[in-house]
Design an enzyme around this catalytic site. Structure first.
Site, PDB file in Angstrom:
ATOM      1  CB  CYS A 192      -0.927  -0.007   1.203  1.00  0.00           C
ATOM      2  SG  CYS A 192      -1.952   1.482   1.332  1.00  0.00           S
TER       3      CYS A 192
ATOM      4  CB  CYS B  60     -41.929  33.891   1.548  1.00  0.00           C
ATOM      5  SG  CYS B  60     -42.008  35.276   0.373  1.00  0.00           S
TER       6      CYS B  60
ATOM      7  CG  HIS C 186     -43.764  35.869   5.455  1.00  0.00           C
ATOM      8  ND1 HIS C 186     -44.894  36.001   4.673  1.00  0.00           N
ATOM      9  CD2 HIS C 186     -42.701  35.955   4.619  1.00  0.00           C
ATOM     10  CE1 HIS C 186     -44.543  36.162   3.408  1.00  0.00           C
ATOM     11  NE2 HIS C 186     -43.193  36.143   3.353  1.00  0.00           N
TER      12      HIS C 186
ATOM     13  CB  CYS D 262      -0.788  30.081   2.550  1.00  0.00           C
ATOM     14  SG  CYS D 262      -2.125  28.872   2.481  1.00  0.00           S
TER      15      CYS D 262
ATOM     16  CB  CYS E 282     -16.546  29.374   0.942  1.00  0.00           C
ATOM     17  SG  CYS E 282     -18.189  29.813   1.549  1.00  0.00           S
TER      18      CYS E 282
ATOM     19  CB  CYS F 101     -20.411  27.623  -1.697  1.00  0.00           C
ATOM     20  SG  CYS F 101     -19.110  28.892  -1.792  1.00  0.00           S
TER      21      CYS F 101
END
EC number: 2.3.2.31
Length: 508
Positions: free
Chosen positions: A280, A397, A404, A458, A463, A466
């Site tokens: 491996c 909504c 709401h 660095c 994010c 995302c």
């Protein structure tokens, strides 16, 4: 050399053979002729006239194109040059008429022995030059006739002619009986049927694909005569070739079917296991056959534990091959069925959830249900204003990005503005983020627009929502639209050795 000298040498050699063979009458005959011609001779008794032990002869062979090769022949010193030519013909296919032997720095004649040229021990050398056969017409009958004549000469029969039994009287030609005046005696002999080898000029039978003597291919322009009928030998050869071709096609078909079944069986397996001992490249464990997994896309081999750890720690929906060294990083990906076979059902479900979350966060048209801890989300379009969550069944909504119920959008926004004025904590948080953005301590993600911050290290950050890779110093995406490695967009750091910004601290 004139004819008289040549005849004298032949008679002297014949005398030597007759004396060595004990033929008194022949010896008297040859000695009488030599005495009548007053031929000067030198008689020398040799301790070994005709040695019979086998020796190894080194032969340098050269053809008309100056191609040279060295071969070794097992010969006897008492062999004649004619017998040597026959040996080369039988072993290598070069007709005797094309062979020119040079032994002891002089041309060797057919009736001379190797012993007479000094060939007596292992390692002695000779030179064979192969003449060009383009101007020679050879056929099996002529080769057989020449060989028989040389065998008769070796036995002592030279210039042999067959005489009919009966009185030695000249036989008058029979008068023509049923032949008209002016009619030819016999039809001219028809040329042999077959194709002439361009290499050795041997006349081969029309159906033979290669030369029987030198194995050269039949000329492509040759056409088998339409009226030609193969003889029994040719029919047997053609039948043998057809049977061999049939057996070859049958074995090829069986091999193809076996390979297909093997591929089908291999394709039905989720994991491909190793068939040979391997190591491996991640944990360096020595793995016996059947203990390692071979990735289908890149054929790299790893143990199960290392692959499972790679999948669990992956932050991408596509798991990359973990092989990497000082010069190469494998771009291959693990297939979905390989991942499913390696993970437990619980781990596999978590992996699927991660992929769904990544797809949601990276899309600009995704919307997540605003109910706390709800997993429902959707992709929305411009003409859709409401989203009914399939998990909690609450109505969201899409214009206000909120729930709401029992209020319209205007009533909700007025209520939100009123609550914001009274919510001190929310107002302080908003002011702090504005200050950090103004001072450069934070930035908006170029993809999802949330506020991200770099703590240390660095200039490369990712994010948390995302998973877009960001260049901190340029405040933009690190890569182009193609993802990691795409330098058509992004900051293009280190392209042509140029950093993306004078203050860049390596955004790798």
């Amino acid at each position: 050399m004139d004819e008289k000298t040549k005849k004298a040498e032949e008679m002297a050699l014949s005398l030597a053979r007759a004396v060595a063979g004990g033929d008194e009458q022949a010896a008297i005959k040859y000695a009488t002729w030599l005495a009548e011609q007053r031929v000067p001779l030198r008689v020398q008794v040799k301790p070994e006239v005709s040695p019979t032990q086998d020796i190894r002869l080194c032969v340098s062979v050269e053809d008309a194109y100056m191609h040279t090769v060295t071969i070794w022949l097992t010969v006897r010193p008492d062999m004649t040059v004619a017998s040597l030519k026959d040996m080369v013909f039988l072993d290598y296919g070069f007709p005797p008429s094309l062979q020119q032997w040079v032994v002891g720095q002089r041309l060797a004649r057919d009736q001379e022995t190797l012993h007479s040229h000094g060939i007596r021990r292992n390692g002695d050398g000779a030179y064979l030059y192969l003449l060009s056969a383009r101007n020679t017409s050879l056929n099996p009958q002529e080769l057989q006739r020449q060989r028989q004549l040389r065998m008769l000469e070796d036995l002592g029969f030279k210039d042999l002619t067959l005489q009919s039994r009966g009185p030695l009287e000249p036989v008058l030609p029979k008068p023509r009986t049923n032949q008209e005046p002016g009619q030819p005696d016999a039809a001219p002999e028809s040329p042999p049927v077959g194709w002439q080898c361009p290499g050795c000029t041997f006349i081969n039978k029309p159906t033979r694909p290669g030369c029987e003597m030198c194995c050269r291919a039949r000329p492509e322009t040759y056409q088998i005569p339409a009226s030609y009928q193969p003889d029994e030998e040719e029919r047997a050869r053609l039948a043998g070739e057809e049977e061999a071709l049939r057996q070859y096609q049958q074995r090829k078909q069986q091999q193809q079917e076996g390979n297909y079944l093997q591929h089908v069986q291999l394709e039905q397996r989720s994991l491909v296991l190793n068939t040979e001992p391997t190591e491996c490249p991640v944990c360096y464990s020595v793995l016996a056959p059947g203990e390692a997994v071979v990735l289908r896309e890149c054929l790299h081999t790893f143990c199960r534990e290392c692959l499972q750890g790679t999948i669990r720690n992956s932050q991408e929906a596509e798991v990359a091959c973990p092989f990497i060294d000082s010069t190469y990083s494998c771009p291959g990906k693990l297939l979905e069925r390989e991942i499913r076979a390696l993970l437990s059902p619980e781990d596999y479900q978590r992996f699927l959830d991660l992929g769904v979350s990544i797809a949601e966060n990276r899309s600009t048209l995704s919307y997540h249900c605003k109910t706390p801890d709800c997993r429902g989300w959707c992709f929305f379009e411009d003409d859709v204003n409401e989203f009914t969550c399939p998990v909690c069944t609450r109505v969201n909504c899409l214009l206000c990005k909120a729930i709401h119920e029992h209020m319209n959008c205007r009533e909700y926004q007025d209520d939100l503005a009123l609550r914001a004025q009274n919510d001190v904590a929310a107002r302080q948080t908003t002011e702090m983020l504005k200050v950090m953005l103004q001072q450069g301590e934070a930035m908006h993600c170029p993809q999802c627009r949330i506020v991200v911050q770099k703590k240390d290290g660095c200039d490369w950050i990712r994010c948390t929502v995302c998973h877009t890779e960001i260049c901190w110093v340029t405040k933009g995406p690190r890569w182009g639209p193609g993802g990691p490695g795409d330098t058509s967009g992004g900051c293009r750091c280190r392209v042509n050795g140029i950093p993306c910004h004078p203050s860049c601290q390596n955004c790798h």
